[in-house]
Design a protein around this motif. Structure first.
Motif, short mmCIF file in Angstrom:
data_model
loop_
_atom_site.label_atom_id
_atom_site.label_comp_id
_atom_site.label_asym_id
_atom_site.label_seq_id
_atom_site.Cartn_x
_atom_site.Cartn_y
_atom_site.Cartn_z
N CYS A 133 -12.25 1.21 0.94
CA CYS A 133 -11.72 2.48 0.87
C CYS A 133 -11.45 3.21 -0.19
O CYS A 133 -11.75 4.39 -0.36
CB CYS A 133 -10.52 2.42 1.98
SG CYS A 133 -10.65 2.03 3.58
N ALA A 134 -10.91 2.60 -1.35
CA ALA A 134 -10.44 3.09 -2.39
C ALA A 134 -11.79 3.65 -3.22
O ALA A 134 -11.72 4.66 -3.51
CB ALA A 134 -9.80 2.26 -3.38
N TRP A 150 0.77 -1.25 0.05
CA TRP A 150 -0.11 0.08 0.03
C TRP A 150 0.92 1.48 -0.07
O TRP A 150 0.72 2.06 -1.06
CB TRP A 150 -0.94 0.08 1.14
CG TRP A 150 -1.80 1.38 1.09
CD1 TRP A 150 -1.71 2.36 1.99
CD2 TRP A 150 -3.02 1.64 0.30
NE1 TRP A 150 -2.69 3.40 1.61
CE2 TRP A 150 -3.46 2.94 0.73
CE3 TRP A 150 -3.23 0.93 -0.78
CZ2 TRP A 150 -4.38 3.40 -0.09
CZ3 TRP A 150 -4.52 1.58 -1.51
CH2 TRP A 150 -4.92 2.85 -1.17
N LYS A 210 -6.61 -8.48 6.52
CA LYS A 210 -6.66 -6.84 6.92
C LYS A 210 -8.14 -6.61 6.55
O LYS A 210 -8.44 -6.72 5.50
CB LYS A 210 -5.67 -6.26 6.12
CG LYS A 210 -5.79 -4.98 6.52
CD LYS A 210 -4.60 -3.97 5.75
CE LYS A 210 -5.01 -2.57 5.86
NZ LYS A 210 -3.67 -1.76 5.22
N ASP A 240 -3.01 -5.52 -0.78
CA ASP A 240 -3.92 -4.53 0.04
C ASP A 240 -5.24 -4.11 -0.97
O ASP A 240 -5.56 -4.89 -1.81
CB ASP A 240 -3.29 -3.20 0.54
CG ASP A 240 -3.97 -2.24 1.58
OD1 ASP A 240 -4.48 -1.56 1.17
OD2 ASP A 240 -3.27 -2.66 2.46
N ARG A 278 -5.30 -1.75 14.39
CA ARG A 278 -4.81 -0.38 14.10
C ARG A 278 -5.21 0.56 15.43
O ARG A 278 -6.29 0.54 15.86
CB ARG A 278 -5.19 0.07 12.61
CG ARG A 278 -4.55 -0.39 11.53
CD ARG A 278 -3.21 0.22 11.11
NE ARG A 278 -3.60 1.68 11.06
CZ ARG A 278 -3.86 2.13 9.66
NH1 ARG A 278 -4.07 1.34 8.71
NH2 ARG A 278 -4.20 3.35 9.64
N ASP A 309 -10.72 -3.78 6.99
CA ASP A 309 -10.75 -2.35 6.85
C ASP A 309 -12.23 -1.89 7.23
O ASP A 309 -12.83 -2.78 7.46
CB ASP A 309 -10.37 -1.58 5.41
CG ASP A 309 -9.42 -0.43 5.79
OD1 ASP A 309 -9.75 0.33 6.67
OD2 ASP A 309 -8.52 -0.14 4.84
N CYS A 317 -8.71 -3.06 11.09
CA CYS A 317 -8.14 -1.85 10.30
C CYS A 317 -9.26 -0.80 10.65
O CYS A 317 -9.99 -0.21 9.86
CB CYS A 317 -7.64 -1.79 8.93
SG CYS A 317 -6.90 -0.40 8.33
N TRP A 370 -8.60 2.18 12.49
CA TRP A 370 -7.67 3.32 12.80
C TRP A 370 -7.71 3.99 14.10
O TRP A 370 -7.81 5.09 14.40
CB TRP A 370 -8.26 4.52 11.70
CG TRP A 370 -8.63 3.89 10.46
CD1 TRP A 370 -7.92 3.35 9.27
CD2 TRP A 370 -9.96 3.88 9.91
NE1 TRP A 370 -8.71 2.90 8.41
CE2 TRP A 370 -9.81 3.31 8.44
CE3 TRP A 370 -11.15 4.08 10.46
CZ2 TRP A 370 -11.10 2.99 7.86
CZ3 TRP A 370 -12.29 4.12 9.68
CH2 TRP A 370 -12.29 3.21 8.43
N ASP A 388 -3.85 6.43 9.14
CA ASP A 388 -2.95 6.04 8.05
C ASP A 388 -1.73 6.82 8.45
O ASP A 388 -1.63 7.92 8.41
CB ASP A 388 -3.17 6.21 6.48
CG ASP A 388 -4.35 5.13 6.23
OD1 ASP A 388 -5.07 4.33 7.17
OD2 ASP A 388 -4.74 4.95 5.08
N MET A 397 1.77 0.26 8.97
CA MET A 397 2.90 -0.22 8.17
C MET A 397 4.23 0.54 8.34
O MET A 397 3.99 1.80 8.57
CB MET A 397 2.40 -0.47 6.74
CG MET A 397 1.34 -1.42 6.78
SD MET A 397 0.58 -1.61 5.10
CE MET A 397 -0.44 -0.03 4.75
N TYR A 457 -7.13 -8.67 1.70
CA TYR A 457 -7.61 -7.44 2.40
C TYR A 457 -9.21 -7.36 2.13
O TYR A 457 -9.53 -7.67 0.82
CB TYR A 457 -7.09 -6.03 1.63
CG TYR A 457 -7.44 -4.83 1.72
CD1 TYR A 457 -7.02 -4.24 2.86
CD2 TYR A 457 -8.31 -4.17 0.95
CE1 TYR A 457 -7.53 -2.86 3.16
CE2 TYR A 457 -8.83 -2.93 1.11
CZ TYR A 457 -8.63 -2.21 2.35
OH TYR A 457 -8.98 -1.03 2.59
C1 GLA Z 1 -7.25 2.49 4.57
C2 GLA Z 1 -6.38 1.73 5.41
C3 GLA Z 1 -4.89 1.63 4.75
C4 GLA Z 1 -5.19 1.00 3.31
C5 GLA Z 1 -6.24 1.66 2.60
C6 GLA Z 1 -6.68 1.23 1.06
O1 GLA Z 1 -7.01 3.68 4.52
O2 GLA Z 1 -6.17 2.24 6.59
O3 GLA Z 1 -4.26 0.76 5.34
O4 GLA Z 1 -5.39 -0.06 3.31
O5 GLA Z 1 -7.55 1.80 3.17
O6 GLA Z 1 -7.56 1.79 0.46
#
Ligand code: GLA
Length: 595
Positions: free
Chosen positions: A140-141, A48, A184, A83, A267, A186, A248, A250, A271, A303, A132
């Motif tokens: 997320c993307a 990522w 992972k 990811d 997490r 998210d 994940c 955050w 990020d 990471m 992922y």
């Molecule tokens: C979130 C996660 C990141 C990554 C992105 C991928 O922001 O916290 O670590 O995996 O999504 O879109």
């Protein structure tokens, strides 16, 4: 009935919430066996930070090959995790189709797709494989990288590649059929798709009323978020019990307080970015949570950025500091640089076996903060060998400074020989005198391994066995106090004020939230425990030994008590309830005595 947080009794706002309530009531306990996994922090590589969604199989395989050829895999970096960016769509039968344009080996002759060939290839190289996904419907993307060429395609339903509603089927596919070893998971799907989000307004995505309001804890729904992750954890355990789960979320939705019941790592912050301030902020988010980590449950500050931006080969001081900080708090070491462009010098930093050994020490203690200011940190991590400790002297600032510790700070004896090994300079020397001091360049961290003798081998202080201390109930929720409210700390109160002794945080004292429950695993190794409960609350505290109440009393702020703990496995400290405005309760001067 288990302890259900009051918030859960709020009227659920929508269907997901109602389902989640039911799930929580049936899954609120640690899944059997979860704690046995990941006895030391996971290590590996993830694309990522180097590639975002512009990732492909060739890049991942090239990096995997380099992990092996450079010796980094041998040094411990074994997980190769995919990811975001891999999905093409969810088919009508619910099965996920892989984007074969970037993962060509996933295209099978019969027209279907499978990651099995890719996973087999990694396994054949002696590596492990991670995938992922997202706990909601979307990823997320789809929200944060809207121009990415690798977003899921098709109709609205086909683009719902997140696992909500498909937990069991997805888990069977990813971990049973495809053979991935690590998940992972998210949380953007339950955070970023409210009715006002761009993608929902323009009809691209379905609305899901957010369960996580980023940086607004009071508007999040921790119990429901927990229920969703508990549900997915159960699906994973059923499909393939040995799979590691990374949550994940955050640091949102109080994740650090409950994730250890289901996941091996979670997490603790948003990020990481490849700059010094971001690295420190992420470090701090995990470093404060010492009492939540231990074998099988790790705080994850994200990471590594070593190799990128402020931590690239032109910044070896910062690169070494970053790795040292992750090692001293036993953080997962997930590399995220493009190894095909990494210099031998960078590989050598990442492959420093003595630094890795600190992170991976089998006792699994997270380092304890001995002192913290805006300019400097000092942390100590007890190692498995009695009398051995790792120390990090951290210069956060842009000025040179001198930092040091006394043997007494490390609870080591001034008598006998003490060896100090500098794990970066490789300098090894017998200590003269009783103080260890280093002049540090701007941003420099000295990571030292101290090999001495315990000052009193029969008395163990909480800062010498943090992994044996676990917060099993966070007590009174203080959502308005934000993510920095930590229900139990050594040497600090939950809101962050230090509990001072001789001008330094007293790491022999636990500052806890009112109504919290902390469990100490004595493992029948201690004849006596001494403690001085202190707090202003009018209600009594309770101490329980292996399920039996041994003491119920009001704290008078003065007297230390002695508990006979011969044969006791678990000791539970239950703090009295207090007002929402109080500063919590203190378990002062805690010590465990062997004989
Ligand atoms: C979130 C996660 C990141 C990554 C992105 C991928 O922001 O916290 O670590 O995996 O999504 O879109």
């Amino acid at each position: 009935m288990p302890n259900i947080p009051a918030r859960l009794r709020k009227r659920p706002r929508h269907l997901v919430a109602r389902i989640a309530c039911v799930l929580l009531l049936t899954t609120y306990g640690a899944p059997a066996g979860a704690q046995a996994l990941s006895a030391t922090p996971p290590m590996g590589w993830n694309p990522w930070n180097a590639f975002r969604t512009e990732v492909d199989e060739a890049k991942i395989v090239a990096n995997a090959q380099l992990l092996v050829r450079s010796g980094l895999a041998e040094a411990g970096y074994r997980f190769v995790n995919i990811d975001d960016g891999w999905w093409l769509r969810r088919e009508a039968d619910g099965r996920i189709r892989i984007r074969t344009g970037i993962f060509p080996s996933a295209a099978l002759p019969d027209g279907t797709t499978s990651f099995r060939p890719f996973v087999d290839r990694l396994h054949g190289m002696g590596l492990k494989a991670g995938i992922y996904t997202d706990i909601g419907r979307n990823n997320c993307a789809q929200h944060w990288d809207r121009d990415s060429p690798n977003l899921p395609a098709g109709e609205q339903r086909e683009r719902e590649v997140g696992t909500l509603g498909y937990q069991d089927a997805d888990a069977r596919l990813f971990f049973g059929e495809w053979g991935f070893d690590y998940a992972k998971v998210d949380a953007c799907g339950i955070a970023d798709y409210g009715p006002d989000s761009v993608g929902v307004r323009d009809g691209t995505y379905r609305s899901l009323s957010p369960l996580i309001a980023r940086k607004a804890p009071a508007r999040s729904e921790p119990a429901i978020v927990e229920a969703l992750y508990a549900r997915y954890a159960r699906a994973i355990r059923t499909a393939a019990p040995g799979t590691l789960l990374e949550i994940c979320a955050w640091g949102e939705a109080e994740v650090g307080n409950w994730a250890g019941r289901y996941a091996q790592l979670w997490r603790t912050s948003s990020d990481i970015r490849s700059n010094w301030g971001s690295m420190l902020a992420n470090f701090d988010s995990a470093a404060r949570r010492t009492l939540f980590a231990g074998p099988g449950r790790w705080n994850h500050p994200d990471m590594l950025e070593v190799g990128n931006g402020d931590f690239d080969v032109t910044h070896p001081v910062e690169a070494r500091a970053h790795l040292s900080l992750w090692a001293i708090i036993a953080a997962p070491l997930i590399l995220s640089l493009d190894l095909t462009r990494a210099s031998p010098e960078l590989i050598a930093i990442l492959g420093n076996r003595e630094v890795i050994a600190i992170d991976q020490d089998p006792a699994g203690h997270q380092g304890v903060i001995l002192s913290h200011t805006a300019e400097a940190d000092i942390l100590v991590k007890p190692l498995a060998r009695l009398g051995h400790k790792a120390v990090a002297l951290v210069n956060r600032s842009t000025r040179p400074i001198t930092l040091g510790v006394d043997l007494a700070d490390l609870r080591l004896s001034p008598r006998g020989t003490t060896i100090v090994r500098d794990l970066w300079s490789k300098d090894v020397a017998a200590l003269r005198g009783t103080r260890i001091e280093r002049r540090l360049a701007p941003h420099e961290t000295a990571l030292l391994r101290i090999e001495g003798q315990a000052a009193d081998p029969d008395t163990v202080f909480p800062d010498e066995m943090p992994a044996a201390i676990a917060v099993i109930d966070a007590g009174q929720a203080m959502p308005d106090r934000g993510r920095n409210w930590i229900p139990a700390r050594l040497g600090f109160r939950p809101a962050g004020e230090p509990i001072l002794r001789n001008g330094r945080p007293d790491t022999g004292t636990l500052g806890v939230a009112s109504g919290s429950r902390v469990r100490i695993t004595l493992a029948k190794r201690f004849r006596r425990v001494e403690i001085a409960p202190a707090g202003s609350s009018g209600t009594p505290y309770t101490i329980v030994a292996d399920g039996r109440v041994v003491l119920r009393a009001k704290a008078d702020g003065r007297s230390a008590i002695r508990l006979n703990t011969a044969g006791v496995d678990k000791l539970e400290l239950q703090a009295p309830a207090g007002s929402t405005a109080d500063a919590g309760f203190l378990w002062s001067d805690l010590r465990m005595i062997r004989r």
